[in-house]
Design a protein around this motif. Structure first.
Motif, mmCIF file in Angstrom:
data_model
loop_
_atom_site.group_PDB
_atom_site.id
_atom_site.type_symbol
_atom_site.label_atom_id
_atom_site.label_comp_id
_atom_site.label_asym_id
_atom_site.label_seq_id
_atom_site.Cartn_x
_atom_site.Cartn_y
_atom_site.Cartn_z
ATOM 1 N N LYS A 1 0.828 -1.212 0.000
ATOM 2 C CA LYS A 1 0.000 0.000 0.000
ATOM 3 C C LYS A 1 0.858 1.255 0.000
ATOM 4 N N HIS A 2 1.987 1.199 0.714
ATOM 5 C CA HIS A 2 2.865 2.368 0.820
ATOM 6 C C HIS A 2 4.046 2.308 -0.148
ATOM 7 N N ASN A 3 4.000 1.358 -1.076
ATOM 8 C CA ASN A 3 5.007 1.268 -2.145
ATOM 9 C C ASN A 3 6.426 1.084 -1.593
ATOM 10 N N ILE A 4 6.552 0.210 -0.586
ATOM 11 C CA ILE A 4 7.847 -0.048 0.043
ATOM 12 C C ILE A 4 8.446 -1.341 -0.506
ATOM 13 N N VAL A 5 9.678 -1.256 -0.981
ATOM 14 C CA VAL A 5 10.387 -2.428 -1.494
ATOM 15 C C VAL A 5 10.961 -3.199 -0.298
ATOM 16 N N ALA A 6 10.672 -4.488 -0.240
ATOM 17 C CA ALA A 6 11.117 -5.318 0.883
ATOM 18 C C ALA A 6 11.453 -6.714 0.377
ATOM 19 N N ILE A 7 12.152 -7.474 1.231
ATOM 20 C CA ILE A 7 12.583 -8.818 0.827
ATOM 21 C C ILE A 7 12.438 -9.763 2.012
ATOM 22 N N GLU A 8 12.063 -11.004 1.736
ATOM 23 C CA GLU A 8 12.017 -12.040 2.771
ATOM 24 C C GLU A 8 12.726 -13.287 2.252
ATOM 25 N N GLY A 9 12.992 -14.216 3.193
ATOM 26 C CA GLY A 9 13.634 -15.463 2.801
ATOM 27 C C GLY A 9 15.143 -15.396 2.795
ATOM 28 N N VAL A 10 15.721 -14.319 3.340
ATOM 29 C CA VAL A 10 17.180 -14.247 3.445
ATOM 30 C C VAL A 10 17.582 -14.598 4.877
ATOM 31 N N ASP A 11 18.835 -14.985 5.056
ATOM 32 C CA ASP A 11 19.337 -15.376 6.373
ATOM 33 C C ASP A 11 19.625 -14.110 7.184
ATOM 34 N N THR A 12 18.637 -13.669 7.951
ATOM 35 C CA THR A 12 18.794 -12.423 8.705
ATOM 36 C C THR A 12 19.801 -12.573 9.847
ATOM 37 N N ARG A 13 20.024 -13.785 10.323
ATOM 38 C CA ARG A 13 21.041 -13.994 11.363
ATOM 39 C C ARG A 13 22.428 -13.722 10.795
ATOM 40 N N ALA A 14 22.699 -14.272 9.617
ATOM 41 C CA ALA A 14 23.993 -14.038 8.970
ATOM 42 C C ALA A 14 24.165 -12.562 8.624
ATOM 43 N N LEU A 15 23.093 -11.930 8.202
ATOM 44 C CA LEU A 15 23.118 -10.520 7.832
ATOM 45 C C LEU A 15 23.421 -9.648 9.049
ATOM 46 N N THR A 16 22.758 -9.948 10.169
ATOM 47 C CA THR A 16 22.988 -9.195 11.404
ATOM 48 C C THR A 16 24.418 -9.392 11.896
ATOM 49 N N ARG A 17 24.900 -10.614 11.835
ATOM 50 C CA ARG A 17 26.282 -10.903 12.235
ATOM 51 C C ARG A 17 27.264 -10.092 11.389
ATOM 52 N N LYS A 18 27.007 -10.019 10.105
ATOM 53 C CA LYS A 18 27.869 -9.266 9.196
ATOM 54 C C LYS A 18 27.909 -7.787 9.582
ATOM 55 N N ILE A 19 26.744 -7.215 9.899
ATOM 56 C CA ILE A 19 26.683 -5.796 10.275
ATOM 57 C C ILE A 19 27.398 -5.571 11.614
ATOM 58 N N ARG A 20 27.244 -6.508 12.550
ATOM 59 C CA ARG A 20 27.918 -6.367 13.847
ATOM 60 C C ARG A 20 29.431 -6.399 13.683
ATOM 61 N N VAL A 21 29.923 -7.220 12.798
ATOM 62 C CA VAL A 21 31.370 -7.360 12.614
ATOM 63 C C VAL A 21 31.938 -6.220 11.769
ATOM 64 N N LYS A 22 31.266 -5.911 10.654
ATOM 65 C CA LYS A 22 31.802 -4.924 9.711
ATOM 66 C C LYS A 22 31.201 -3.537 9.891
ATOM 67 N N GLY A 23 30.070 -3.452 10.585
ATOM 68 C CA GLY A 23 29.412 -2.168 10.771
ATOM 69 C C GLY A 23 28.283 -1.956 9.783
ATOM 70 N N ALA A 24 27.427 -0.964 10.087
ATOM 71 C CA ALA A 24 26.344 -0.617 9.158
ATOM 72 C C ALA A 24 26.953 -0.212 7.828
ATOM 73 N N MET A 25 26.307 -0.603 6.757
ATOM 74 C CA MET A 25 26.866 -0.316 5.430
ATOM 75 C C MET A 25 25.754 -0.042 4.431
ATOM 76 N N LYS A 26 26.148 0.528 3.310
ATOM 77 C CA LYS A 26 25.179 0.829 2.258
ATOM 78 C C LYS A 26 24.663 -0.472 1.637
ATOM 79 N N GLY A 27 23.379 -0.452 1.240
ATOM 80 C CA GLY A 27 22.795 -1.634 0.633
ATOM 81 C C GLY A 27 21.662 -1.268 -0.309
ATOM 82 N N ALA A 28 21.125 -2.278 -0.961
ATOM 83 C CA ALA A 28 19.999 -2.067 -1.876
ATOM 84 C C ALA A 28 19.180 -3.336 -1.975
#
Length: 390
Positions: free
Chosen positions: A102-129
């Motif tokens: 309804k609000h025209n927001i691009v989103a994604i599911e089915g990715v390993d959010t645990r691995a993603l969170t671990r990556k951000i914790r180790v490397k820091g917040a980063m640009k993405g798309a």
């Protein structure tokens, strides 16, 4: 529909499209809340950011028309492990996936959010798309690298009102909210303690404030790099000269620090969640608080040592931080400052009070929305300060 999430470090994740078709760019950050996704989606402080929810299942209780923190979704994009399309709550008026569409927001599911969170914790917040259009990892990673950083950007202008807004006419005292993207929960709590609330654009002048004759001014939360808001920093200095009672929340805390000559810095991955322990150094109490920030005020600006970091061993650090009592320092402009709150997770400076001016601020969100109500007394403290000065 297939979707691709790409990061500036070259990594990528394929998943399924959850919201609208298209693509979006932003800073990739994570939120650890098990609930509150609706408030996260509508929090203006997330402008320009793609949020990863660490809790694996999002959408269980759907979305309703009451638990919003602004006039619409403000996140740049959303990442979840699994979405729930049929809500189980009597208050729900729309499902989580339909709300995104309804609000025209691009989103994604089915990715390993645990691995993603671990990556951000180790490397820091980063640009993405996130994209449903460009499914070539090499191409999307290259475009992510070319996208603008959040550092140095004034994003408050995207969510600040364009004109003065009178929230309510009745109350015991009047508060002007310097609105850089205020959460509606803050407005609700100001009204709860009896304030007449007026919202003004973040770029107004001191004369605009004085015309409204407020009893106090609250500097709101908001998105982006606080150091980019030079006009607002100058305004806060003018307000201090007038000795108008001031309170700051989140971005407002950082801006107050900058106004008295302190430095701010970008945190490695920041604080975003609803269970962060913060110690009130005045009372010794530990508050469980709601957070959403990627910048912080540097205590070394006040002649104090670094209290901790996001990379230190949590157990050792927390044990050391719990022994700290009241801290006092002096800003580069010679203003005496009392550090009132610290994070027990990493030592981040979470609150301060100016000794010789009627001003104080906190880095966390005392209104919660969502989260525990341990810090609600912030609004009573502000009311008490306003009435003492008046």
């Amino acid at each position: 529909m297939k979707a691709l999430l790409a990061l500036e470090d070259g990594s990528f994740f394929f998943g399924q499209s959850l919201g609208a078709e298209g693509e979006t760019f932003g800073e990739l950050v994570f939120n650890t809340g098990m609930t509150g996704y609706q408030e996260v989606l509508t929090d203006p402080s997330y402008t320009g950011q793609i949020v990863v929810m660490t809790y694996p299942e999002i959408g269980i209780y759907g979305v309703n028309e009451e638990d919003v923190e602004s006039d619409g979704i403000k996140v740049a994009g959303f990442v979840v492990y699994r979405s729930v399309s049929v809500p189980s709550n009597w208050r729900a008026t729309i499902s989580f996936p339909d709300y995104l569409k309804k609000h025209n927001i691009v989103a994604i599911e089915g990715v390993d959010t645990r691995a993603l969170t671990r990556k951000i914790r180790v490397k820091g917040a980063m640009k993405g798309a996130i994209s449903t259009v460009d499914l070539n990892p090499e191409s999307l990673v290259r475009r992510v690298k070319e996208s603008p950083s959040i550092v140095g950007r004034d994003l408050a202008g995207l969510v600040s009102p364009k004109e003065v807004i009178v929230e309510n006419e009745e109350g015991d005292f009047s508060v002007v909210v310097l609105d850089s993207g205020v959460k509606w929960g803050i407005l609700r709590d100001l009204k709860r303690v009896g304030a007449r609330v007026i919202r003004v654009p973040y770029g107004v002048d001191i004369d605009d404030i004085k015309k409204l004759n407020p009893d106090g001014v609250l500097i709101s939360n908001g998105p982006g790099d606080p150091a980019a808001l030079l006009k607002t920093i100058r305004l806060i200095r003018d307000l201090l000269k007038e000795e108008i009672p001031l309170a700051g929340i989140c971005l407002g805390h950082q801006l107050l620090g900058l106004a008295i000559g302190a430095r701010t810095y970008k945190m490695k991955f920041g604080h975003r969640g609803i269970n962060h322990p913060v110690k009130d150094l005045r009372s010794g109490r530990v508050l469980i608080t709601t957070h959403n920030h990627g910048f912080a005020v540097d205590p070394k600006s006040f002649g104090l040592p670094e209290l901790g970091s996001e990379d230190q061993d949590a157990n050792v650090l927390t044990s050391n931080l719990q022994k700290i009592s009241v801290l006092e320092g002096t800003s580069p402009q010679g203003i005496k400052v009392e550090i009132t709150h610290i994070s027990l997770n990493d030592g981040t400076m979470e609150g301060m009070r100016l000794v010789d001016y009627p001003a104080f601020s906190v880095q966390y969100h005392p209104e919660a929305s969502p989260g525990p109500h341990d810090a609600k007394y912030f609004f009573e403290e502000f009311k008490r300060l306003v009435k003492e000065v008046r």
